[in-house]
Design an enzyme around this catalytic site. Structure first.
Site, mmCIF file in Angstrom:
data_model
loop_
_atom_site.group_PDB
_atom_site.id
_atom_site.type_symbol
_atom_site.label_atom_id
_atom_site.label_comp_id
_atom_site.label_asym_id
_atom_site.label_seq_id
_atom_site.Cartn_x
_atom_site.Cartn_y
_atom_site.Cartn_z
ATOM 1 N N PHE A 11 12.760 -23.661 -33.424
ATOM 2 C CA PHE A 11 13.595 -24.144 -32.312
ATOM 3 C C PHE A 11 14.888 -24.824 -32.808
ATOM 4 N N LEU A 35 7.429 -17.705 -40.872
ATOM 5 C CA LEU A 35 7.140 -17.040 -39.592
ATOM 6 C C LEU A 35 5.685 -17.290 -39.179
ATOM 7 N N ASP A 59 6.798 -19.093 -47.852
ATOM 8 C CA ASP A 59 6.158 -20.383 -47.573
ATOM 9 C C ASP A 59 6.817 -21.466 -48.437
ATOM 10 N N ILE A 60 7.178 -22.586 -47.851
ATOM 11 C CA ILE A 60 7.815 -23.644 -48.656
ATOM 12 C C ILE A 60 6.846 -24.277 -49.658
ATOM 13 N N GLU A 82 4.723 -27.792 -39.501
ATOM 14 C CA GLU A 82 3.864 -27.651 -38.329
ATOM 15 C C GLU A 82 4.269 -28.805 -37.428
ATOM 16 N N THR A 83 4.521 -28.519 -36.129
ATOM 17 C CA THR A 83 5.215 -29.531 -35.315
ATOM 18 C C THR A 83 4.500 -29.970 -34.031
ATOM 19 N N THR A 123 10.987 -37.235 -37.937
ATOM 20 C CA THR A 123 10.785 -37.475 -36.502
ATOM 21 C C THR A 123 10.635 -38.960 -36.180
ATOM 22 N N ASP A 124 10.989 -39.323 -34.949
ATOM 23 C CA ASP A 124 10.783 -40.715 -34.518
ATOM 24 C C ASP A 124 9.295 -41.062 -34.426
ATOM 25 N N GLU A 125 8.434 -40.043 -34.445
ATOM 26 C CA GLU A 125 6.989 -40.319 -34.313
ATOM 27 C C GLU A 125 6.423 -41.051 -35.521
ATOM 28 N N TYR A 147 -0.168 -35.082 -37.131
ATOM 29 C CA TYR A 147 1.206 -34.573 -37.283
ATOM 30 C C TYR A 147 2.124 -35.658 -37.826
ATOM 31 N N LYS A 151 4.173 -35.996 -41.389
ATOM 32 C CA LYS A 151 5.635 -36.140 -41.489
ATOM 33 C C LYS A 151 5.984 -37.424 -42.260
ATOM 34 N N LYS A 186 5.280 -26.926 -25.824
ATOM 35 C CA LYS A 186 5.776 -28.302 -25.704
ATOM 36 C C LYS A 186 6.067 -28.616 -24.232
ATOM 37 N N ASN A 246 7.149 -38.949 -18.545
ATOM 38 C CA ASN A 246 6.831 -37.523 -18.363
ATOM 39 C C ASN A 246 6.851 -37.153 -16.881
HETATM 40 P P1 NAD Z 1 9.230 -25.299 -34.643
HETATM 41 O O1 NAD Z 1 7.752 -25.474 -34.579
HETATM 42 O O2 NAD Z 1 9.944 -24.681 -33.491
HETATM 43 O O3 NAD Z 1 9.619 -24.438 -35.936
HETATM 44 C C1 NAD Z 1 9.077 -24.686 -37.208
HETATM 45 C C2 NAD Z 1 9.523 -23.551 -38.115
HETATM 46 O O4 NAD Z 1 9.002 -23.790 -39.438
HETATM 47 C C3 NAD Z 1 9.007 -22.163 -37.678
HETATM 48 O O5 NAD Z 1 10.043 -21.214 -37.751
HETATM 49 C C4 NAD Z 1 7.905 -21.865 -38.698
HETATM 50 O O6 NAD Z 1 7.710 -20.469 -38.914
HETATM 51 C C5 NAD Z 1 8.427 -22.584 -39.924
HETATM 52 N N1 NAD Z 1 7.352 -22.929 -40.880
HETATM 53 C C6 NAD Z 1 6.180 -23.573 -40.612
HETATM 54 N N2 NAD Z 1 5.446 -23.711 -41.736
HETATM 55 C C7 NAD Z 1 6.199 -23.186 -42.746
HETATM 56 C C8 NAD Z 1 5.997 -23.049 -44.144
HETATM 57 N N3 NAD Z 1 4.861 -23.487 -44.751
HETATM 58 N N4 NAD Z 1 6.962 -22.461 -44.889
HETATM 59 C C9 NAD Z 1 8.093 -22.003 -44.292
HETATM 60 N N5 NAD Z 1 8.338 -22.091 -42.959
HETATM 61 C C10 NAD Z 1 7.396 -22.672 -42.205
HETATM 62 O O7 NAD Z 1 9.813 -26.727 -34.992
HETATM 63 P P2 NAD Z 1 11.084 -27.508 -34.390
HETATM 64 O O8 NAD Z 1 10.708 -28.101 -33.096
HETATM 65 O O9 NAD Z 1 12.285 -26.660 -34.537
HETATM 66 O O10 NAD Z 1 11.165 -28.712 -35.450
HETATM 67 C C11 NAD Z 1 11.915 -28.576 -36.660
HETATM 68 C C12 NAD Z 1 11.788 -29.864 -37.440
HETATM 69 O O11 NAD Z 1 12.260 -30.947 -36.644
HETATM 70 C C13 NAD Z 1 10.350 -30.215 -37.836
HETATM 71 O O12 NAD Z 1 10.362 -30.724 -39.134
HETATM 72 C C14 NAD Z 1 9.944 -31.290 -36.838
HETATM 73 O O13 NAD Z 1 9.001 -32.177 -37.412
HETATM 74 C C15 NAD Z 1 11.279 -31.973 -36.570
HETATM 75 N N6 NAD Z 1 11.433 -32.595 -35.248
HETATM 76 C C16 NAD Z 1 11.198 -31.876 -34.092
HETATM 77 C C17 NAD Z 1 11.431 -32.473 -32.855
HETATM 78 C C18 NAD Z 1 11.159 -31.756 -31.549
HETATM 79 O O14 NAD Z 1 11.143 -32.399 -30.499
HETATM 80 N N7 NAD Z 1 10.997 -30.447 -31.539
HETATM 81 C C19 NAD Z 1 11.881 -33.811 -32.786
HETATM 82 C C20 NAD Z 1 12.081 -34.509 -33.982
HETATM 83 C C21 NAD Z 1 11.881 -33.889 -35.208
HETATM 84 O O1 DAU Z 2 9.303 -37.406 -30.796
HETATM 85 C C1 DAU Z 2 9.610 -36.283 -31.575
HETATM 86 C C2 DAU Z 2 8.484 -35.298 -31.484
HETATM 87 O O2 DAU Z 2 8.546 -34.737 -30.183
HETATM 88 C C3 DAU Z 2 8.542 -34.198 -32.537
HETATM 89 O O3 DAU Z 2 8.424 -34.772 -33.809
HETATM 90 C C4 DAU Z 2 7.428 -33.168 -32.304
HETATM 91 O O4 DAU Z 2 7.549 -32.091 -33.228
HETATM 92 C C5 DAU Z 2 7.571 -32.635 -30.894
HETATM 93 O O5 DAU Z 2 6.519 -31.733 -30.622
HETATM 94 C C6 DAU Z 2 7.553 -33.777 -29.885
HETATM 95 O O6 DAU Z 2 6.236 -34.408 -29.861
HETATM 96 P P1 DAU Z 2 5.594 -34.913 -28.478
HETATM 97 O O7 DAU Z 2 4.141 -35.049 -28.645
HETATM 98 O O8 DAU Z 2 6.323 -36.087 -27.929
HETATM 99 O O9 DAU Z 2 5.983 -33.633 -27.563
HETATM 100 P P2 DAU Z 2 5.138 -32.801 -26.500
HETATM 101 O O10 DAU Z 2 6.096 -31.851 -25.856
HETATM 102 O O11 DAU Z 2 3.896 -32.248 -27.075
HETATM 103 O O12 DAU Z 2 4.729 -33.924 -25.435
HETATM 104 C C7 DAU Z 2 5.726 -34.692 -24.782
HETATM 105 C C8 DAU Z 2 5.018 -35.631 -23.818
HETATM 106 O O13 DAU Z 2 4.424 -34.835 -22.781
HETATM 107 C C9 DAU Z 2 3.880 -36.414 -24.442
HETATM 108 O O14 DAU Z 2 3.833 -37.714 -23.884
HETATM 109 C C10 DAU Z 2 2.637 -35.633 -24.058
HETATM 110 C C11 DAU Z 2 3.007 -35.046 -22.712
HETATM 111 N N1 DAU Z 2 2.383 -33.743 -22.384
HETATM 112 C C12 DAU Z 2 2.523 -32.720 -23.291
HETATM 113 C C13 DAU Z 2 1.936 -31.503 -23.065
HETATM 114 C C14 DAU Z 2 2.057 -30.373 -24.063
HETATM 115 C C15 DAU Z 2 1.693 -33.564 -21.196
HETATM 116 O O15 DAU Z 2 1.596 -34.478 -20.349
HETATM 117 N N2 DAU Z 2 1.114 -32.347 -20.967
HETATM 118 C C16 DAU Z 2 1.182 -31.309 -21.849
HETATM 119 O O16 DAU Z 2 0.593 -30.231 -21.577
#
Ligand code: NAD
Ligand code: DAU
Length: 335
Positions: A11, A35, A59-60, A82-83, A123-125, A147, A151, A186, A246
């Protein structure tokens, strides 16, 4: 500038690649991505034939693959992870493998090849639940889920490697990101696509957990800013400044799609569910960076993107077994 982007088929990584190639005509990018179920080359259609772009499936964790993909690059930006928090609760191993060992492999490559910079996208998590106030980068790390613990393990390695070996790596800690091309497990893409298909919206607990929402373009640009202006050994919070429950997010989705709240389904809460995230982003603000996308406008545009690009998410929901298997495994017992 030549970059190795890891996890660029996901993403945020794909947004970073599209925006970086558009902004810098003389930059080149190698994209190393395993992938996994979350990696999607449809996200990179607009750059796949660009001679400045090269895709490597790998794979990294595999140091040979990493060393080959990193030959001649000036910097590494690591999105690969893995996210999904819920998947980490159901099956944590893959998170430890990629988010901890994978980060270690990249740090080793930076040292071995003498690469000038690395940005570890975190991540802020990692700060855990913030019941009051906001946390700056010095706030203690207290992750709640497998997760976020994985991280945090990546973050600690970056800091330790910088201190021990002088590795020129830095960390970004972004908040919850929304926008086009997010895998529909998500919250926002799940609820939008379910609503478009007349399905229920599985809201955890009382729906009052708070997340700070950041548009994917802003997240990608914040990471690019840190790549250019950050100082090795430092972490940088990247927040949107848009704290919403939410339930509030769900309300905007229903309003945009003109649906009633009858489709909200209260389900069993996520175990260990963090109540609130809140970032203090003064460090980046003082350096002159701030997010640009107005939240409600960005969210409504995002909802319309999923409405108008159903081919993109229907391929994920119905083109492979993964989505259906996950839905059955996780949601059947919560309803
Ligand atoms: P995503 O799950 O959409 O994509 C992750 C990508 O990493 C995928 O393309 C997957 O194929 C690849 N991948 C997974 N394992 C791998 C491996 N072992 N080797 C090579 N590639 C691999 O994730 P995203 O939401 O785009 O998040 C990207 C980064 O940002 C992550 O590090 C996540 O922790 C961080 N982040 C995400 C969010 C969010 O809300 N989505 C917020 C804060 C931080
Ligand atoms: O804060 C940054 C993080 O945000 C990233 O590091 C993660 O990769 C990303 O997945 C995201 O984590 P969250 O757990 O906050 O996101 P998620 O979309 O899974 O959930 C957002 C909120 O919505 C959380 O409070 C849980 C709630 N939720 C989520 C799902 C999937 C629901 O109520 N129902 C659902 O089915």
């Amino acid at each position: 500038m030549k970059l190795l982007v890891c996890g660029g088929a996901g993403f945020i990584g794909s947004a970073f690649i599209r925006r970086t190639l558009a902004k810098h005509p003389d930059w080149q990018i190698n994209n190393l991505d395993k992938l996994t179920y979350a990696g999607n080359l449809d996200n990179l259609r607009e750059v796949e034939d660009d001679p400045r772009y090269r895709f490597v499936q790998g794979d990294i964790v595999d140091s040979e693959v990493v060393l080959e993909a990193a030959q001649g690059v000036d910097a590494i930006v690591n999105f690969a992870a893995e996210t999904h928090v819920d998947r980490s609760i159901a099956e944590p191993e893959a998170f430890l493998y990629t988010d901890i060992i994978g980060t270690h492999t990249l740090l080793e490559a930076v040292r071995e090849l003498g690469i000038s910079r690395m940005v570890q996208v975190s991540t802020d998590e990692v700060y855990g639940s913030i019941e009051e106030g906001s946390c700056d980068e010095a706030y203690p790390i207290a992750p709640s889920s497998p997760y976020s613990a994985s991280k945090a393990g990546g973050d600690l390695q970056v800091m330790a490697d910088h201190r021990t070996y002088g590795t020129p790596a830095m960390i970004t800690r972004g908040s919850n990101t929304y926008g086009p091309h997010q895998y529909p497990e998500k919250l926002i893409p799940l609820f939008v696509t379910n609503a478009l298909e007349g399905e229920q919206l599985p809201l955890y607990g009382d729906g009052l957990n708070v997340r700070d929402w950041l548009h994917v373009d802003d997240h990608a640009d914040g990471i690019a800013f840190v790549l250019e202006h950050g100082e090795p050994g430092h972490a940088y919070n990247i927040g949107g400044g848009n704290e919403r429950t939410n339930l509030e997010i769900t309300g905007i989705i229903l309003d945009e799609l003109d649906l009633s709240d009858d489709i909200i389904q209260r389900v069993l809460d996520r175990p260990g569910h963090d109540r609130r995230y809140s970032l203090d982003c003064a460090r980046l603000a003082d350096m002159g960076w701030a997010p640009q996308v107005e939240f409600e406008q960005g969210l409504r545009q995002t909802i319309r993107w999923y409405r108008d690009n159903q081919w993109w998410w229907k391929k994920i929901k119905y083109g492979t077994e993964d989505f259906a298997e996950w839905k059955k495994r996780w949601y059947e017992e919560r309803i």
